[in-house]
Scaffold this active site. Structure first.
Site, PDB file in Angstrom:
ATOM      1  N   ARG A 197    -142.427  73.270 -29.127  1.00  0.00           N
ATOM      2  CA  ARG A 197    -143.444  74.332 -29.215  1.00  0.00           C
ATOM      3  C   ARG A 197    -144.838  73.761 -29.415  1.00  0.00           C
ATOM      4  NH1 ARG A 197    -141.738  77.698 -33.336  1.00  0.00           N
ATOM      5  NH2 ARG A 197    -140.344  78.573 -31.797  1.00  0.00           N
ATOM      6  N   CYS A 237    -149.984  70.624 -49.997  1.00  0.00           N
ATOM      7  CA  CYS A 237    -150.072  70.116 -48.619  1.00  0.00           C
ATOM      8  C   CYS A 237    -151.559  70.058 -48.202  1.00  0.00           C
ATOM      9  CB  CYS A 237    -149.285  71.018 -47.668  1.00  0.00           C
ATOM     10  SG  CYS A 237    -147.628  71.388 -48.265  1.00  0.00           S
ATOM     11  N   CYS A 250    -141.091  85.263 -36.443  1.00  0.00           N
ATOM     12  CA  CYS A 250    -141.009  84.291 -37.531  1.00  0.00           C
ATOM     13  C   CYS A 250    -141.765  84.818 -38.737  1.00  0.00           C
ATOM     14  CB  CYS A 250    -141.625  82.961 -37.116  1.00  0.00           C
ATOM     15  SG  CYS A 250    -140.979  82.354 -35.557  1.00  0.00           S
ATOM     16  N   CYS A 283    -136.643  84.231 -37.482  1.00  0.00           N
ATOM     17  CA  CYS A 283    -136.912  82.903 -38.034  1.00  0.00           C
ATOM     18  C   CYS A 283    -137.651  83.116 -39.350  1.00  0.00           C
ATOM     19  CB  CYS A 283    -137.763  82.093 -37.055  1.00  0.00           C
ATOM     20  SG  CYS A 283    -138.225  80.456 -37.678  1.00  0.00           S
TER      21      CYS A 283
HETATM   22  S1  SF4 Z   1    -147.697  77.428 -47.838  1.00  0.00           S
HETATM   23 FE1  SF4 Z   1    -146.337  75.839 -47.059  1.00  0.00          FE
HETATM   24  S2  SF4 Z   1    -147.691  74.371 -46.057  1.00  0.00           S
HETATM   25 FE2  SF4 Z   1    -148.983  75.659 -47.418  1.00  0.00          FE
HETATM   26  S3  SF4 Z   1    -149.135  74.548 -49.354  1.00  0.00           S
HETATM   27 FE3  SF4 Z   1    -147.382  75.959 -49.497  1.00  0.00          FE
HETATM   28  S4  SF4 Z   1    -145.598  74.731 -48.854  1.00  0.00           S
HETATM   29 FE4  SF4 Z   1    -147.437  73.631 -48.182  1.00  0.00          FE
END
Ligand code: SF4
Length: 330
Positions: free
Chosen positions: A275, A72, A112, A143
Site C-alpha cells: 500500500r 513515536c 480501517c 481492519c
Molecule cells: S498513536 Fe500510534 S503512532 Fe501515534 S504515538 Fe501513539 S502508538 Fe505511536
C-alpha cells in the site's frame, strides 16, 4: 548440457517461490539494481499474482484521536509533543458506522479503524468489537490498529469478525530506538505473532523519510520479508513532517528512493498487497505513477489519514483514470 538445463530450471522455480529467508545482502542487491531492472523485476513478480491495473482501496478513520502515551517521533497524536492535535474520546459506534457507510458509498472495500492507544483496555475493546461487527455487517472488510495486543485480546477481535490488524514495524531494528523509546521492536513482533496466531490477517509495513539510512530501509524490508508469514498487506508510508513532532525539521526523502523501497517490498513479498500510504498529499502525480509502476497496489482513499491530510477523493479518481487503474475486487 542436460545438467545445466535442470539447474537453470531449478533456479527459475526457486526464484518464483515465496521466500521467508531473505538476507540483507539479497535485499540490498534489489535496492542497488539499475532503476529499469528494478522496475522490470517488480512488474514481472507482480503480474504473476495480481491484475496490474487493480488497486485495493481502503479508508482509514481515527476512532480515538490524540493523547497517546507513546512517543513515536513521527506522530502528531503523541501526548509528548505540542502539535495542536487535541485528545478526544472514543467515537460512538453509530458515528463510526455512519463513516463506514459513507466510505463504502465512495468505493472503499476495507474500513480501517485507528485508535491512539499504547494498548486497548478491555472495556475499550468491548466497544471496538461492537464497531467491527457493525462495519462487517455493511459488507466491508474490517481492519483495526489499536496498539499492542495480548493473545486474548487478539482472539476477541477475531471472534468479533476482524479481518486485518495493522501494527507497523516502522523501520529497521537498528534505527527503531531513535524513533520510539516507549516500547521495543520485540514488543511489535510479539503483537504481530498474537495477531497471526489468532487467525487475523496482518497489515504491517513502515515509514521512510525519517532520517534513516538506505541500510535501514533495506533492514526494514528484509525484516518484513523474513517474518514467518508475509503480512497480507504492507503499507509503505512517506513521512508527513508535522510541526511539533521531533521529525518535523528533517530532510525529505528523494522520491526515487521511496519508489525503490516500494519495488523492493513487491519483489520480496510477491503475494502481499503493497500500500502506497501516508505522504501522497505532497506527492506529485508523476511520483505516485512511479509508485504504481513499482507495483504498489493499494491506497488509502478519503480526505484524511487519521490526523494528516490525504488527497481529495476526486483527485485520486482522476489520477486512477489517467493511469487506467481500477478498484480491486476481492
Ligand atoms: S498513536 Fe500510534 S503512532 Fe501515534 S504515538 Fe501513539 S502508538 Fe505511536
Amino acid at each position: 548440457m542436460v545438467q545445466t538445463t535442470v539447474r537453470s530450471g531449478e533456479k527459475q522455480a526457486s526464484s518464483r517461490a515465496v521466500r521467508h529467508d531473505w538476507t540483507r545482502a539479497e535485499v540490498r542487491a534489489l535496492f542497488d539494481l539499475p532503476f529499469p531492472d528494478l522496475m522490470f523485476q517488480a512488474q514481472t513478480v507482480h503480474r504473476r499474482h495480481f491484475d496490474p491495473r487493480a488497486v485495493q482501496i481502503s479508508t482509514l478513520l481515527s476512532i480515538k484521536t490524540g493523547g497517546c502515551p507513546e512517543d513515536c517521533a513521527y506522530c502528531p497524536q503523541s501526548a509528548s509533543y505540542e502539535t495542536g492535535v487535541a485528545a478526544e474520546k472514543l467515537m460512538s459506534r453509530a458515528a463510526v458506522l455512519a463513516q463506514a457507510q459513507a466510505a463504502k458509498g465512495a468505493g472503499a472495500s476495507r474500513f480501517c479503524m485507528g485508535a491512539a492507544w499504547r494498548s486497548p483496555k478491555d472495556r475499550d475493546l468491548d466497544q471496538v468489537c461492537a464497531m467491527v461487527g457493525g462495519v462487517k455487517a455493511l459488507g466491508l472488510e474490517t481492519c483495526a490498529t489499536l496498539g499492542m495486543l495480548t493473545p486474548a485480546q487478539a482472539q476477541r477481535l477475531k471472534s468479533a469478525g476482524l479481518d486485518y490488524y495493522n501494527h507497523n514495524l516502522d523501520t529497521s531494528p537498528e534505527y527503531y530506538g531513535a524513533i520510539i523509546t516507549t516500547r521495543t521492536y520485540q514488543d511489535r513482533l510479539d503483537t504481530l505473532a498474537c495477531v497471526r496466531d489468532a487467525g487475523i490477517r496482518v497489515c504491517c509495513g513502515g515509514i521512510v523519510g525519517m532520517g534513516e539510512s538506505a541500510e535501514d530501509r533495506i533492514g526494514m524490508i528484509a525484516t518484513l520479508a523474513s517474518l514467518p508469514a508475509h503480512p497480507e498487506s504492507v503499507p509503505i508510508n512517506m513521512l508527513v513532517r508535522v510541526a511539533g513532532t521531533p521529525l518535523a525539521g528533517g530532510e525529505a526523502i528523494d522520491p526515487i528512493d521511496f519508489v525503490r523501497t516500494i519495488a523492493a517490498a513487491r519483489i520480496a513479498m510477491p503475494k502481499s498487497v503493497v500500500r502506497l500510504s501516508a505522504g501522497r498529499e505532497d506527492m506529485s502525480a508523476e511520483t505516485q505513477a512511479l509508485c504504481f509502476l513499482a507495483c504498489a497496489n493499494s491506497i488509502f482513499y478519503g480526505p484524511k489519514l487519521l490526523t494528516t491530510p490525504n488527497p481529495a477523493p476526486d483527485r485520486d479518481l482522476k489520477l486512477m483514470g489517467r493511469l487506467g487503474l481500477i478498484p480491486m475486487r476481492d
